[in-house]
Design a protein around this motif. Structure first.
Motif, PDB file in Angstrom:
ATOM      1  N   ALA A 114      14.044  13.796   7.560  1.00  0.00           N
ATOM      2  CA  ALA A 114      14.867  13.901   8.770  1.00  0.00           C
ATOM      3  C   ALA A 114      16.349  13.782   8.455  1.00  0.00           C
ATOM      4  CB  ALA A 114      14.448  12.829   9.769  1.00  0.00           C
ATOM      5  N   VAL A 115      16.707  12.882   7.543  1.00  0.00           N
ATOM      6  CA  VAL A 115      18.120  12.722   7.179  1.00  0.00           C
ATOM      7  C   VAL A 115      18.628  13.956   6.449  1.00  0.00           C
ATOM      8  CG1 VAL A 115      19.686  11.425   5.671  1.00  0.00           C
ATOM      9  CG2 VAL A 115      18.105  10.205   7.157  1.00  0.00           C
ATOM     10  N   VAL A 116      17.827  14.508   5.569  1.00  0.00           N
ATOM     11  CA  VAL A 116      18.250  15.721   4.852  1.00  0.00           C
ATOM     12  C   VAL A 116      18.446  16.881   5.828  1.00  0.00           C
ATOM     13  CG1 VAL A 116      17.487  17.471   3.194  1.00  0.00           C
ATOM     14  CG2 VAL A 116      17.258  15.049   2.641  1.00  0.00           C
ATOM     15  N   ILE A 117      17.542  17.026   6.771  1.00  0.00           N
ATOM     16  CA  ILE A 117      17.664  18.108   7.758  1.00  0.00           C
ATOM     17  C   ILE A 117      18.861  17.877   8.663  1.00  0.00           C
ATOM     18  CG2 ILE A 117      16.560  19.149   9.769  1.00  0.00           C
ATOM     19  CD1 ILE A 117      13.887  18.799   8.322  1.00  0.00           C
ATOM     20  N   ALA A 118      19.076  16.628   9.101  1.00  0.00           N
ATOM     21  CA  ALA A 118      20.190  16.337  10.007  1.00  0.00           C
ATOM     22  C   ALA A 118      21.539  16.511   9.324  1.00  0.00           C
ATOM     23  CB  ALA A 118      20.063  14.919  10.551  1.00  0.00           C
ATOM     24  N   ASN A 119      21.610  16.233   8.031  1.00  0.00           N
ATOM     25  CA  ASN A 119      22.877  16.352   7.313  1.00  0.00           C
ATOM     26  C   ASN A 119      23.035  17.691   6.611  1.00  0.00           C
ATOM     27  OD1 ASN A 119      23.702  13.808   8.072  1.00  0.00           O
ATOM     28  ND2 ASN A 119      22.739  12.833   6.319  1.00  0.00           N
ATOM     29  N   ALA A 120      22.230  18.646   6.959  1.00  0.00           N
ATOM     30  CA  ALA A 120      22.293  19.952   6.306  1.00  0.00           C
ATOM     31  C   ALA A 120      23.639  20.631   6.540  1.00  0.00           C
ATOM     32  CB  ALA A 120      21.159  20.845   6.783  1.00  0.00           C
ATOM     33  N   GLY A 121      24.321  20.289   7.612  1.00  0.00           N
ATOM     34  CA  GLY A 121      25.656  20.837   7.856  1.00  0.00           C
ATOM     35  C   GLY A 121      25.609  22.131   8.636  1.00  0.00           C
ATOM     36  N   ARG A 122      26.781  22.666   8.802  1.00  0.00           N
ATOM     37  CA  ARG A 122      26.919  23.893   9.586  1.00  0.00           C
ATOM     38  C   ARG A 122      26.787  25.090   8.666  1.00  0.00           C
ATOM     39  NH1 ARG A 122      31.856  23.763  13.492  1.00  0.00           N
ATOM     40  NH2 ARG A 122      30.695  25.551  14.178  1.00  0.00           N
ATOM     41  N   GLU A 123      25.815  25.903   8.941  1.00  0.00           N
ATOM     42  CA  GLU A 123      25.627  27.130   8.188  1.00  0.00           C
ATOM     43  C   GLU A 123      25.447  28.278   9.162  1.00  0.00           C
ATOM     44  OE1 GLU A 123      22.452  25.299   6.575  1.00  0.00           O
ATOM     45  OE2 GLU A 123      23.713  24.125   5.254  1.00  0.00           O
ATOM     46  N   ASN A 124      25.807  29.449   8.726  1.00  0.00           N
ATOM     47  CA  ASN A 124      25.567  30.630   9.547  1.00  0.00           C
ATOM     48  C   ASN A 124      24.100  30.985   9.493  1.00  0.00           C
ATOM     49  OD1 ASN A 124      28.202  30.975  10.343  1.00  0.00           O
ATOM     50  ND2 ASN A 124      28.704  32.288   8.611  1.00  0.00           N
ATOM     51  N   ALA A 125      23.559  31.315  10.624  1.00  0.00           N
ATOM     52  CA  ALA A 125      22.178  31.778  10.656  1.00  0.00           C
ATOM     53  C   ALA A 125      22.118  33.159  10.021  1.00  0.00           C
ATOM     54  CB  ALA A 125      21.665  31.827  12.083  1.00  0.00           C
ATOM     55  N   ALA A 161      28.329  21.151  19.929  1.00  0.00           N
ATOM     56  CA  ALA A 161      26.962  21.652  20.123  1.00  0.00           C
ATOM     57  C   ALA A 161      26.147  21.514  18.844  1.00  0.00           C
ATOM     58  CB  ALA A 161      26.991  23.109  20.580  1.00  0.00           C
ATOM     59  N   ASP A 162      26.784  21.713  17.697  1.00  0.00           N
ATOM     60  CA  ASP A 162      26.098  21.582  16.414  1.00  0.00           C
ATOM     61  C   ASP A 162      25.684  20.129  16.166  1.00  0.00           C
ATOM     62  OD1 ASP A 162      25.259  22.612  13.796  1.00  0.00           O
ATOM     63  OD2 ASP A 162      26.911  21.369  13.042  1.00  0.00           O
ATOM     64  N   VAL A 163      26.595  19.193  16.424  1.00  0.00           N
ATOM     65  CA  VAL A 163      26.291  17.775  16.231  1.00  0.00           C
ATOM     66  C   VAL A 163      25.192  17.336  17.196  1.00  0.00           C
ATOM     67  CG1 VAL A 163      27.247  15.439  16.485  1.00  0.00           C
ATOM     68  CG2 VAL A 163      28.536  17.194  15.275  1.00  0.00           C
ATOM     69  N   ARG A 164      25.273  17.783  18.440  1.00  0.00           N
ATOM     70  CA  ARG A 164      24.259  17.446  19.440  1.00  0.00           C
ATOM     71  C   ARG A 164      22.882  17.950  19.013  1.00  0.00           C
ATOM     72  NH1 ARG A 164      27.267  18.706  23.814  1.00  0.00           N
ATOM     73  NH2 ARG A 164      26.725  20.866  23.507  1.00  0.00           N
ATOM     74  N   GLY A 165      22.819  19.152  18.475  1.00  0.00           N
ATOM     75  CA  GLY A 165      21.540  19.710  18.010  1.00  0.00           C
ATOM     76  C   GLY A 165      20.968  18.944  16.830  1.00  0.00           C
ATOM     77  N   ARG A 166      21.853  18.555  15.888  1.00  0.00           N
ATOM     78  CA  ARG A 166      21.373  17.777  14.746  1.00  0.00           C
ATOM     79  C   ARG A 166      20.900  16.392  15.172  1.00  0.00           C
ATOM     80  NH1 ARG A 166      25.582  17.531  10.353  1.00  0.00           N
ATOM     81  NH2 ARG A 166      27.117  18.283  11.815  1.00  0.00           N
ATOM     82  N   GLN A 167      21.590  15.765  16.125  1.00  0.00           N
ATOM     83  CA  GLN A 167      21.150  14.464  16.631  1.00  0.00           C
ATOM     84  C   GLN A 167      19.795  14.573  17.323  1.00  0.00           C
ATOM     85  OE1 GLN A 167      24.453  13.356  19.103  1.00  0.00           O
ATOM     86  NE2 GLN A 167      25.441  12.158  17.484  1.00  0.00           N
ATOM     87  N   ARG A 168      19.615  15.635  18.082  1.00  0.00           N
ATOM     88  CA  ARG A 168      18.334  15.831  18.779  1.00  0.00           C
ATOM     89  C   ARG A 168      17.195  16.004  17.782  1.00  0.00           C
ATOM     90  NH1 ARG A 168      18.743  20.682  22.537  1.00  0.00           N
ATOM     91  NH2 ARG A 168      20.413  20.549  21.168  1.00  0.00           N
ATOM     92  N   ARG A 169      17.408  16.804  16.720  1.00  0.00           N
ATOM     93  CA  ARG A 169      16.365  16.974  15.706  1.00  0.00           C
ATOM     94  C   ARG A 169      16.032  15.655  15.019  1.00  0.00           C
ATOM     95  NH1 ARG A 169      19.305  21.801  14.624  1.00  0.00           N
ATOM     96  NH2 ARG A 169      20.430  20.728  12.956  1.00  0.00           N
ATOM     97  N   TYR A 170      17.044  14.837  14.759  1.00  0.00           N
ATOM     98  CA  TYR A 170      16.813  13.557  14.105  1.00  0.00           C
ATOM     99  C   TYR A 170      16.027  12.612  15.014  1.00  0.00           C
ATOM    100  CZ  TYR A 170      17.695   9.253  11.551  1.00  0.00           C
ATOM    101  OH  TYR A 170      17.540   8.089  10.855  1.00  0.00           O
ATOM    102  N   VAL A 171      16.380  12.546  16.287  1.00  0.00           N
ATOM    103  CA  VAL A 171      15.673  11.666  17.230  1.00  0.00           C
ATOM    104  C   VAL A 171      14.218  12.108  17.380  1.00  0.00           C
ATOM    105  CG1 VAL A 171      15.553  10.975  19.663  1.00  0.00           C
ATOM    106  CG2 VAL A 171      17.726  10.903  18.447  1.00  0.00           C
ATOM    107  N   ILE A 172      13.981  13.396  17.451  1.00  0.00           N
ATOM    108  CA  ILE A 172      12.601  13.892  17.571  1.00  0.00           C
ATOM    109  C   ILE A 172      11.793  13.529  16.330  1.00  0.00           C
ATOM    110  CG2 ILE A 172      11.193  16.002  17.623  1.00  0.00           C
ATOM    111  CD1 ILE A 172      13.352  17.184  19.493  1.00  0.00           C
TER     112      ILE A 172
END
Length: 120
Positions: free
Chosen positions: A69-80, A21-32
């Motif tokens: 976009a690349v920096v945001i997509a590669n930000a990694g998994r962090e706790n909200a 789900a995390d990877v899917r969300g990052r891919q979606r943000r990058y595509v947008i």
């Protein structure tokens, strides 16, 4: 029924989302963001002879957005930071005070008219 030990309880809302789900969300943000970049580049070409300042702004956006976009997509998994804590504190039992006594209420049915009838 099972009795629970006095251990700590876990909140399920404190768990991170799954990796897929995390990877899917990052891919979606990058595509947008890349779709926004594509629109900015097309607007740059269309508006170049019509509205030059807007075209230059779109060109800057089209150049800067891939890096962002690349920096945001590669930000990694962090706790909200807004998630609750992982552990729930066990409820505390109130202590009884030994020296504290409540005033005793007067019995019902005694009022001023009863007191006057006793005096006569």
């Amino acid at each position: 029924m099972r009795k629970q030990s006095g251990g700590e309880a876990f909140r399920i809302t404190g768990a991170r989302q799954g990796l897929s789900a995390d990877v899917r969300g990052r891919q979606r943000r990058y595509v947008i963001s890349m779709a926004v970049r594509t629109v900015a580049v097309v607007l740059t070409a269309v508006l170049w002879n019509i509205e030059r300042p807007v075209a230059i702004a779109m060109l800057v956006l089209g150049i800067a957005l891939p890096y962002i976009a690349v920096v945001i997509a590669n930000a990694g998994r962090e706790n909200a930071p807004s998630l609750p804590s992982t552990f729930v504190a066990p409820p505390t039992r109130p202590m009884l005070n030994a020296g504290h006594t409540e005033p005793v209420p007067e019995p019902r049915g005694t009022d001023a008219s009863d007191a006057r009838s006793d005096r006569s």
